[in-house]
Design an enzyme around this catalytic site. Structure first.
Site, short mmCIF file in Angstrom:
data_model
loop_
_atom_site.label_atom_id
_atom_site.label_comp_id
_atom_site.label_asym_id
_atom_site.label_seq_id
_atom_site.Cartn_x
_atom_site.Cartn_y
_atom_site.Cartn_z
N ARG A 1 0.81 -1.21 0.00
CA ARG A 1 0.00 0.00 0.00
C ARG A 1 0.85 1.27 0.00
NH1 ARG A 1 -2.07 2.85 4.17
NH2 ARG A 1 -1.64 1.20 5.68
N TYR B 1 -12.73 11.73 -20.86
CA TYR B 1 -13.23 10.39 -20.63
C TYR B 1 -14.44 10.43 -19.69
CZ TYR B 1 -13.30 5.79 -18.36
OH TYR B 1 -13.70 4.61 -17.82
N ASP C 1 -4.44 13.67 -19.12
CA ASP C 1 -4.67 12.25 -19.37
C ASP C 1 -3.99 11.97 -20.72
OD1 ASP C 1 -5.60 9.77 -20.19
OD2 ASP C 1 -7.56 10.02 -19.28
N LYS D 1 -4.74 0.37 -20.98
CA LYS D 1 -4.82 0.53 -22.43
C LYS D 1 -3.49 0.19 -23.10
CE LYS D 1 -9.01 2.04 -21.57
NZ LYS D 1 -9.04 2.28 -20.13
#
Length: 392
Positions: free
Chosen positions: A48, A102, A174, A199
């Site tokens: 984490r 997006y 982005d 992606k």
């Protein structure tokens, strides 16, 4: 003599790789432990905390590709976006957001930011005036996506970085559609680069991940939020992602070549009303794309002429798959209105220019002639149906 920076394929292959000191294997070993020693160690490692060996190694690769000092790997693209936003925004702050982004990111701005007392404004367009008019005294962040999803619109990165510096804002992009193979926004002054690593970085439709690259100072702020919100990625998936990124340079260039040729072919087809692809001279942002991109990506969108049913067209495709995501080695197609932008209202989709007949086409690395043959078959099918209807 000053050594040259390594080429992009060398970065993809070697930067951040871990050495197998025990068995001398050719690839990075996988460290699956979720528990590490804390006494007599230089670093207290914990998944984490984004600092397991595989996490750290892959973050170095992402940072090198984006020409940045540091990086972080997240459990999804939305985790990367949300953690980064919350690292730089507080109650009472404001963010300026590009008009079309997006759908998941749009939904985060609209549904989640108000819960924290953070306000936002979407621009009316893509010019400097459009962005400048939305900046307020409490604005802290300016957020863009270029090329945009799904209309492939291009935002001027030098203009955005200039505005951010003028007003003391943090600029974020982005960079998923472009990838650092086609575009390195840091070279134009953008502060933070965000990716859905699901992606092109993953590239095989089998990984869900996110990535961020920025300065050490900015990454430290994002890390501080990340360790509290816990959006880290499992080491096995990190290892798979590193494996995939080794071929990202050659994959993306293959996507680019296919997309440019197929975009031209679609642009000339009688049943296609419009093609959205920055590599076409007809695209309104073509010259800007030439200035700030090395390639035009494997993504495009197109609209069929009136009377052609987009669902029947997609259903007539054989090789090209109807699929939710994008940027795999295989070609996929979808309706943004039903998938990536389904959470938006009809009115908001219309405002962004996303019609129900718009199709987003992720062009893979198959032989271009095979893809064109599949498209032509689907066009013949819908053309036949259209003719039959006109005769009734």
């Amino acid at each position: 003599m000053k050594s040259k920076s390594p080429g992009v394929n060398t970065i993809c292959t070697h930067v951040g790789e871990l050495k197998d000191e025990q068995y001398k294997g050719a690839i990075s070993p996988l460290y699956m432990s979720s528990s590490y020693a804390y006494e007599n160690v230089d670093v207290k490692r914990y998944p984490r905390y984004f600092n397991t060996p595989n996490q750290e190694g892959l973050a170095k690769k992402v940072a090198a590709l984006e020409h940045c000092e540091a990086g972080l790997i997240f459990g999804s693209g939305m985790a990367a976006i949300s953690h980064t936003m919350l690292a730089f925004l507080r109650q009472g702050d404001h963010v300026v957001v590009q008009k079309t982004i997006y759908g998941g990111a749009y939904n985060f701005m609209v549904e989640e930011l108000p819960k924290y007392g953070i306000s936002y404004d979407f621009t009316d367009g893509f010019t400097e005036t459009d962005f400048r008019n939305k900046i307020k005294p409490n604005t802290k962040v300016i957020y863009v996506e270029t090329p945009s999803n799904p209309l492939m619109l291009i935002t001027d990165l030098e203009m955005i970085s200039g505005l951010a510096k003028e007003y003391g804002l943090v600029s974020m992009i982005d960079n998923t559609f472009a990838t650092p193979i086609n575009q390195t926004p840091a070279d134009f002054g953008i502060d933070i680069m965000i990716h859905s690593a699901t992606k092109y970085m993953g590239g095989h439709s089998d990984i869900c991940a996110g990535a961020v690259a920025a300065s050490e100072e900015h990454i430290k702020k994002i890390w501080n939020v990340g360790k509290n919100l816990g959006g880290s990625l499992s080491d096995y998936t990190v290892w798979l992602l590193e494996r995939s990124m080794k071929t990202m340079g050659i994959r993306v260039k293959a996507h680019n070549r296919n997309a440019r040729k197929i975009a031209r072919w679609l642009n000339d087809h009688e049943l296609v009303q419009k093609v959205y692809y920055p590599g076409l001279k007809e695209h309104p942002d073509h010259e800007l794309a030439k200035k700030q991109m090395k390639g035009y990506t494997g993504m495009l969108s197109f609209e069929l002429v009136s009377g052609v049913d987009p669902n029947k067209f997609m259903g007539s495709l054989s090789m090209i798959k109807q699929s939710m995501s994008l940027a795999g080695v295989e070609s996929t197609i979808l309706s943004p209105a039903k998938t990536s932008h389904a959470l938006l209202s009809v009115e908001e989709r219309e405002r962004q220019g996303i019609s129900d007949g718009l199709l987003r086409f992720s062009i893979g690395i198959e032989n271009k002639n095979d893809l064109i043959a599949d498209l032509e078959h689907a066009f013949r099918e819908v053309s036949s149906n259209r003719l039959q209807k006109s005769l009734v």
